[in-house]
Design a protein around this motif. Structure first.
Motif, PDB file in Angstrom:
ATOM      1  N   TRP A 167       0.849  -1.183   0.000  1.00 13.10           N
ATOM      2  CA  TRP A 167       0.000   0.000   0.000  1.00 13.10           C
ATOM      3  C   TRP A 167       0.888   1.237   0.000  1.00 13.10           C
ATOM      4  O   TRP A 167       1.873   1.309   0.727  1.00 13.10           O
ATOM      5  CB  TRP A 167      -0.873   0.004   1.240  1.00 13.10           C
ATOM      6  N   THR A 203     -12.288   8.817  -1.493  1.00 13.64           N
ATOM      7  CA  THR A 203     -11.670   7.769  -0.686  1.00 13.64           C
ATOM      8  C   THR A 203     -11.822   8.148   0.780  1.00 13.64           C
ATOM      9  O   THR A 203     -12.638   8.997   1.120  1.00 13.64           O
ATOM     10  CB  THR A 203     -10.190   7.559  -1.093  1.00 13.64           C
ATOM     11  N   PRO A 207      -4.312   6.768   1.419  1.00 16.15           N
ATOM     12  CA  PRO A 207      -3.850   5.772   0.458  1.00 16.15           C
ATOM     13  C   PRO A 207      -3.933   6.340  -0.969  1.00 16.15           C
ATOM     14  O   PRO A 207      -4.916   6.977  -1.331  1.00 16.15           O
ATOM     15  CB  PRO A 207      -4.829   4.603   0.644  1.00 16.15           C
ATOM     16  N   LYS A 264      -4.023   5.114  -4.662  1.00 18.89           N
ATOM     17  CA  LYS A 264      -4.210   3.875  -5.409  1.00 18.89           C
ATOM     18  C   LYS A 264      -3.316   3.801  -6.642  1.00 18.89           C
ATOM     19  O   LYS A 264      -2.858   4.811  -7.174  1.00 18.89           O
ATOM     20  CB  LYS A 264      -5.667   3.666  -5.759  1.00 18.89           C
ATOM     21  N   LYS A 265      -3.073   2.571  -7.054  1.00 21.55           N
ATOM     22  CA  LYS A 265      -2.148   2.286  -8.152  1.00 21.55           C
ATOM     23  C   LYS A 265      -2.542   3.019  -9.435  1.00 21.55           C
ATOM     24  O   LYS A 265      -1.670   3.541 -10.144  1.00 21.55           O
ATOM     25  CB  LYS A 265      -2.080   0.788  -8.416  1.00 21.55           C
TER      26      LYS A 265
END
Length: 98
Positions: free
Chosen positions: A20, A60, A74, A76-77
């Protein structure tokens, strides 16, 4: 409330290949958000937010980090790929508390 800041991307668990990836919100902004969102919270103390990094915007949650006392976000990819960001690099971040 909207918070804008620059932050370095970091890995939560560097031992895993697909770890993460997060950024930490500044301490003063984290304190303001904590005061603004007093009362019952979602799981893990999560706060719903809308985030913009570069041309990417998404909804998010941010989470409190007991070690630093700051909220962590976080990343995200799909956003990291779209914005060509890697752990250790600095991103311009805008977080709007929903």
């Amino acid at each position: 409330m909207i918070v804008q800041f620059d932050a370095e991307l970091w890995l939560w668990d560097a031992r895993k290949l697909d770890s993460w990836t997060f950024v930490s919100l500044p301490a003063d902004a984290s304190q303001e958000i904590r005061e603004l969102t007093e009362g019952p919270r979602r799981g893990f103390g999560a706060v719903r937010v809308r985030v913009t990094i570069g041309s990417s915007t998404w909804a998010t949650s941010i989470f409190p980090d007991s070690k630093s006392g700051c909220y962590v976000l976080p990343v995200k990819k799909a956003v990291r790929r779209a914005e060509e960001l890697h752990p250790g690099e600095v991103a311009e971040v805008s977080v709007e508390v929903l």
